[in-house]
Design a protein around this motif. Structure first.
Motif, PDB file in Angstrom:
ATOM      1  N   VAL A 112       0.852  -1.171  -0.006  1.00 47.73           N
ATOM      2  CA  VAL A 112      -0.233   0.109   0.064  1.00 47.73           C
ATOM      3  C   VAL A 112       0.949   1.157   0.010  1.00 47.73           C
ATOM      4  N   ASP A 113       0.482   2.030  -1.059  1.00 43.30           N
ATOM      5  CA  ASP A 113       0.957   3.520  -0.778  1.00 43.30           C
ATOM      6  C   ASP A 113      -0.013   4.662  -0.200  1.00 43.30           C
ATOM      7  N   ILE A 114       0.247   4.678   1.058  1.00 41.24           N
ATOM      8  CA  ILE A 114      -0.806   5.369   1.801  1.00 41.24           C
ATOM      9  C   ILE A 114      -1.231   6.729   1.066  1.00 41.24           C
ATOM     10  N   ASP A 115      -0.456   7.589   0.493  1.00 45.04           N
ATOM     11  CA  ASP A 115      -0.903   8.654  -0.175  1.00 45.04           C
ATOM     12  C   ASP A 115      -1.859   8.647  -1.255  1.00 45.04           C
ATOM     13  N   ALA A 116      -1.183   7.640  -2.324  1.00 42.28           N
ATOM     14  CA  ALA A 116      -1.991   6.978  -3.357  1.00 42.28           C
ATOM     15  C   ALA A 116      -3.479   6.592  -3.124  1.00 42.28           C
ATOM     16  N   LEU A 117      -3.512   5.631  -2.047  1.00 49.23           N
ATOM     17  CA  LEU A 117      -4.700   5.301  -1.611  1.00 49.23           C
ATOM     18  C   LEU A 117      -5.665   6.341  -1.083  1.00 49.23           C
ATOM     19  N   GLY A 118      -5.055   7.340  -0.290  1.00 52.49           N
ATOM     20  CA  GLY A 118      -5.941   8.405   0.270  1.00 52.49           C
ATOM     21  C   GLY A 118      -6.547   9.314  -0.613  1.00 52.49           C
ATOM     22  N   HIS A 119      -5.842   9.295  -1.777  1.00 47.29           N
ATOM     23  CA  HIS A 119      -6.391   9.882  -3.096  1.00 47.29           C
ATOM     24  C   HIS A 119      -7.487   9.499  -3.655  1.00 47.29           C
ATOM     25  N   ILE A 120      -7.446   8.128  -3.734  1.00 47.25           N
ATOM     26  CA  ILE A 120      -8.618   7.295  -4.399  1.00 47.25           C
ATOM     27  C   ILE A 120      -9.781   7.323  -3.526  1.00 47.25           C
ATOM     28  N   VAL A 121      -9.493   7.188  -2.002  1.00 49.40           N
ATOM     29  CA  VAL A 121     -10.664   7.293  -1.154  1.00 49.40           C
ATOM     30  C   VAL A 121     -11.241   8.701  -1.124  1.00 49.40           C
ATOM     31  N   ARG A 122     -10.566   9.647  -1.173  1.00 47.80           N
ATOM     32  CA  ARG A 122     -11.266  10.940  -1.272  1.00 47.80           C
ATOM     33  C   ARG A 122     -12.053  11.298  -2.379  1.00 47.80           C
ATOM     34  N   ARG A 123     -11.227  10.669  -3.554  1.00 50.25           N
ATOM     35  CA  ARG A 123     -12.312  10.845  -4.782  1.00 50.25           C
ATOM     36  C   ARG A 123     -13.396   9.954  -4.683  1.00 50.25           C
ATOM     37  N   ALA A 124     -13.506   8.879  -3.976  1.00 48.38           N
ATOM     38  CA  ALA A 124     -14.681   8.057  -3.762  1.00 48.38           C
ATOM     39  C   ALA A 124     -15.796   8.545  -3.040  1.00 48.38           C
ATOM     40  N   LEU A 125     -15.301   9.439  -1.909  1.00 51.00           N
ATOM     41  CA  LEU A 125     -16.025  10.099  -1.154  1.00 51.00           C
ATOM     42  C   LEU A 125     -16.884  11.335  -1.686  1.00 51.00           C
ATOM     43  N   HIS A 126     -16.076  12.054  -2.837  1.00 53.98           N
ATOM     44  CA  HIS A 126     -16.377  12.939  -3.252  1.00 53.98           C
ATOM     45  C   HIS A 126     -17.424  12.689  -4.515  1.00 53.98           C
ATOM     46  N   LEU A 127     -17.462  11.504  -5.106  1.00 57.49           N
ATOM     47  CA  LEU A 127     -18.481  10.835  -5.941  1.00 57.49           C
ATOM     48  C   LEU A 127     -19.584  10.356  -5.258  1.00 57.49           C
ATOM     49  N   HIS A 128     -19.473   9.929  -4.142  1.00 58.72           N
ATOM     50  CA  HIS A 128     -20.643   9.463  -3.232  1.00 58.72           C
ATOM     51  C   HIS A 128     -21.343  10.678  -3.018  1.00 58.72           C
ATOM     52  N   ARG A 129     -20.806  11.604  -2.590  1.00 62.19           N
ATOM     53  CA  ARG A 129     -21.534  12.919  -2.029  1.00 62.19           C
ATOM     54  C   ARG A 129     -22.427  13.506  -3.320  1.00 62.19           C
ATOM     55  N   ILE A 130     -21.775  13.611  -4.469  1.00 58.12           N
ATOM     56  CA  ILE A 130     -22.635  13.913  -5.628  1.00 58.12           C
ATOM     57  C   ILE A 130     -23.802  13.198  -5.870  1.00 58.12           C
ATOM     58  N   GLU A 131     -23.270  11.887  -6.015  1.00 58.60           N
ATOM     59  CA  GLU A 131     -24.524  10.968  -6.119  1.00 58.60           C
ATOM     60  C   GLU A 131     -25.722  11.061  -5.381  1.00 58.60           C
ATOM     61  N   ALA A 132     -25.395  11.224  -3.803  1.00 56.36           N
ATOM     62  CA  ALA A 132     -26.138  11.326  -2.856  1.00 56.36           C
ATOM     63  C   ALA A 132     -26.971  12.601  -3.025  1.00 56.36           C
ATOM     64  N   GLU A 133     -26.357  13.712  -3.414  1.00 54.03           N
ATOM     65  CA  GLU A 133     -27.133  14.892  -3.565  1.00 54.03           C
ATOM     66  C   GLU A 133     -27.836  14.702  -4.864  1.00 54.03           C
ATOM     67  N   ASN A 134     -27.550  13.914  -5.830  1.00 53.92           N
ATOM     68  CA  ASN A 134     -28.234  13.886  -7.242  1.00 53.92           C
ATOM     69  C   ASN A 134     -29.637  13.107  -6.918  1.00 53.92           C
ATOM     70  N   ARG A 135     -29.444  12.204  -6.067  1.00 56.96           N
ATOM     71  CA  ARG A 135     -30.635  11.357  -5.654  1.00 56.96           C
ATOM     72  C   ARG A 135     -31.589  12.190  -4.743  1.00 56.96           C
ATOM     73  N   ARG A 136     -30.939  12.960  -3.871  1.00 54.96           N
ATOM     74  CA  ARG A 136     -31.859  13.722  -2.906  1.00 54.96           C
ATOM     75  C   ARG A 136     -32.786  14.834  -3.714  1.00 54.96           C
ATOM     76  N   LEU A 137     -32.114  15.216  -4.874  1.00 55.16           N
ATOM     77  CA  LEU A 137     -32.882  16.185  -5.702  1.00 55.16           C
ATOM     78  C   LEU A 137     -33.986  15.414  -6.396  1.00 55.16           C
ATOM     79  N   ALA A 138     -33.358  14.297  -6.981  1.00 52.93           N
ATOM     80  CA  ALA A 138     -34.249  13.581  -7.884  1.00 52.93           C
ATOM     81  C   ALA A 138     -35.566  13.157  -6.962  1.00 52.93           C
ATOM     82  N   GLY A 139     -35.355  12.898  -5.898  1.00 50.69           N
ATOM     83  CA  GLY A 139     -36.602  12.633  -4.886  1.00 50.69           C
ATOM     84  C   GLY A 139     -37.405  13.777  -4.702  1.00 50.69           C
ATOM     85  N   ARG A 140     -37.329  14.898  -5.090  1.00 52.89           N
ATOM     86  CA  ARG A 140     -38.032  16.156  -4.606  1.00 52.89           C
ATOM     87  C   ARG A 140     -38.828  16.605  -5.803  1.00 52.89           C
TER      88      ARG A 140
END
Length: 455
Positions: A112-140
Motif C-alpha cells: 500500500v502507498d498510503i498517499d495514493a490510496l488516500g487520493h482514491i478514497v477521497r475521490r470516492a467520497l466526493h463521487l458518493h456525495r455528488i450521487e447522494a445529492e443527485n438522488r436527494r434532488l431527484a426525490g423532490r
C-alpha cells in the motif's frame, strides 16, 4: 469538526499492523476497522459508511479472493451506493477487474502507498456525495416545480417564485432584474399564468432586438399609410395583449422619446397608434425585465425616473445560476431528459465526471448556457452517459486527470484503443482480438461492458 459530522470509512483488512497504519492515515474520516466478513458486514449495517477499503484476501481464505468477493457482494446487495476500493496483490489485475465488474469503485495495489490510496478514497467520497445529492434532488420532484413550470430546489428561487405568486393577481407592474439567461421570460410567464389574466394573451417583445425607428410601431401599432410600407392598419403589441400581459424584455433599451409615450400609457391606460390622433383605451398588464442598472441610467439621463417608478412598482431580483446551489445538476437532468427524448433516445444520463463538472462550473451564461451545453452534448454523445467532454467542460489535454478515478481513466483509454483496433480490422472480431493481444471471449466481454459495436 465533530466526529458525528465526519464522513465514515470502513477499513476491511486482516493485517493488524496495516489496520493501525490505515486507521491513523485518515484524520478527516471517522474510521472503523474490521478483520473478517462478519465484523465488516456488522459495521456496514450499524455505521453505513460512505467508503470501504477492502482487502480481498480475508480469513478463512487469506491467500485467495473468495472471502473478499463474498464481502463485496454483500456490501453491494445491502448498500449499493457504497464506494468500495479493493486491494489486489502484484499480478492480480484480473481479480481487480472482476471486483469492478461486481460493483467496486476502484482498486489499489499492494504494497500500500498510503498517499495514493488516500487520493482514491477521497475521490470516492466526493463521487458518493455528488450521487447522494443527485438522488436527494431527484426525490423532490413535487417540490422542484414552482409557478407551474420552473424547476428549482434552491431556496433563493423558491422565494422569488413565492413573491411572484403573491403579486400575480394584483394589477401592479413588475420589474424583473437579473443577468442574461437567468429565466426572466419564464418568470414573466409565471406572473401571467398565476394571474386572473391567464386565459388571455401573453405577448413578449425584446426591446433591444428591434431598431429604434420600428419599436414605436411594434409597441403601439400604426394606421394605414402612416409610413412607407404601412399598407394596412396594424395593432401593436400593447393592443394584442389587451386583457392579458405584455412582457417588455430589455426595457432599458427603449429610447428616451419613446419612454414618454410608454409613460403616458402606464398613467392613463390609453394609446395612440402611429399616424393617428385617436386615443384607444387598453387594459394590459405590464411586466418588464432588464439586466442593466436602471438607477445608473437615470443618473446619466438615459432613462426617465418617472417611468422607472411606474414600471418598478414591484422589483424582483433573480439570482444567477451560480447562486442557486443544486440547481445546475437538477436543471441539467431535466434538459437531458427533454432533449434525449427528442433527439437521441440512446442517452440515459450523465457520467460521474460530467456531474462533477456541472457542479464545479461557474455558469457565466446562466440557465441559457446550461441548456445549450446539454442540448449539444445530447446530440453529439456517442455513449449512453453524457461526459464532461461532451459538455465541453473538460480540458482536452487533461481528460485523464479530469476523470474522477482510475477506473474512468482506464475506460477512456480502453474505449479509444478498442475503437482504433475495430476500425483497422474493419470490425473483424478475430483480427481485433489478435491486434489487442487478448482472446475473443475477453474482447466480447469488453464490447459488452463498454457498449461498443463491432461494425
Amino acid at each position: 469538526m465533530t466526529t458525528e459530522s465526519l464522513p465514515k470509512l470502513l477499513v476491511v483488512e486482516d493485517d493488524a499492523g496495516l489496520q493501525a497504519q490505515l486507521k491513523w492515515a485518515y484524520e478527516d474520516f471517522e474510521v472503523f476497522v474490521a478483520g473478517d466478513r462478519a465484523s465488516a458486514i456488522a459495521l456496514l449495517r450499524s455505521e453505513m459508511p460512505d467508503v470501504v477499503t477492502l482487502d480481498l484476501g480475508l480469513p478463512p481464505d487469506p491467500d485467495g479472493t473468495t472471502e473478499g468477493f463474498a464481502v463485496l457482494d454483500e456490501i453491494m446487495a445491502l448498500k449499493p451506493d457504497t464506494k468500495v476500493v479493493v486491494a489486489s496483490g502484484h499480478g492480480a489485475r484480473e481479480s481487480a477487474l472482476q471486483a469492478i465488474a461486481r460493483g467496486a469503485y476502484d482498486f489499489y495495489q499492494k504494497p500500500v502507498d498510503i498517499d495514493a490510496l488516500g487520493h482514491i478514497v477521497r475521490r470516492a467520497l466526493h463521487l458518493h456525495r455528488i450521487e447522494a445529492e443527485n438522488r436527494r434532488l431527484a426525490g423532490r420532484v413535487e417540490d422542484e416545480t414552482v409557478l407551474g413550470r420552473m424547476i428549482t430546489a434552491a431556496p433563493e428561487m423558491v422565494k422569488v417564485a413565492r413573491t411572484i405568486e403573491r403579486v400575480a393577481n394584483t394589477s401592479v407592474s413588475v420589474m424583473l432584474l437579473g443577468a442574461s439567461g437567468t429565466g426572466k421570460e419564464l418568470l414573466a410567464r409565471g406572473v401571467h399564468e398565476a394571474s386572473g389574466r391567464a386565459k388571455r394573451e401573453f405577448v413578449a417583445i425584446n426591446c433591444a432586438a428591434i431598431p429604434e425607428n420600428l419599436l414605436e410601431s411594434e409597441l403601439f401599432g400604426h394606421e394605414k399609410g402612416a409610413f412607407t410600407g404601412a399598407v394596412k392598419t396594424t395593432p401593436g403589441k400593447i393592443e394584442q395583449a389587451a386583457g392579458g400581459t405584455l412582457f417588455l424584455d430589455e426595457v432599458g433599451d427603449i429610447p428616451l422619446q419613446l419612454q414618454v409615450k410608454l409613460l403616458r400609457f402606464l398613467q392613463e391606460r390609453v394609446i395612440e397608434r402611429v399616424g393617428s390622433r385617436e386615443s384607444i383605451p387598453v387594459d394590459t398588464r405590464v411586466v418588464c425585465a432588464t439586466h442593466q442598472n436602471l438607477e445608473a441610467m437615470i443618473a446619466e439621463g438615459r432613462f426617465r425616473e418617472d417611468l422607472y417608478y411606474r414600471l418598478a412598482e414591484i422589483v424582483v431580483r433573480i439570482p444567477s445560476l451560480a447562486e442557486r446551489p443544486g440547481d445546475p445538476t437538477l436543471l441539467a437532468k431535466a434538459f437531458l431528459t427533454r432533449y434525449a427524448k427528442e433527439m437521441n433516445p440512446r442517452v440515459r444520463g450523465f457520467s460521474a465526471d460530467a456531474l462533477a463538472a456541472i457542479d464545479a462550473w461557474g455558469w457565466p451564461g446562466n440557465v441559457r448556457e446550461l441548456e445549450n451545453r446539454v442540448k449539444r452534448a445530447v446530440i453529439m454523445a456517442d455513449e449512453k452517459l453524457v461526459s464532461a467532454t461532451d459538455l465541453d467542460l473538460a480540458d482536452p489535454d487533461e481528460q485523464v486527470a479530469a476523470a474522477l478515478n482510475l477506473k474512468t481513466a482506464r475506460e477512456q483509454a480502453d474505449r479509444k484503443v478498442i475503437r482504433h483496433a475495430l476500425a483497422r480490422s474493419e470490425g473483424n472480431i478475430s483480427s481485433t482480438a489478435k491486434m489487442l493481444g487478448i482472446s475473443r471471449p475477453t474482447l466480447y466481454d469488453l464490447l459488452k461492458q463498454y457498449d461498443l459495436q463491432p461494425s
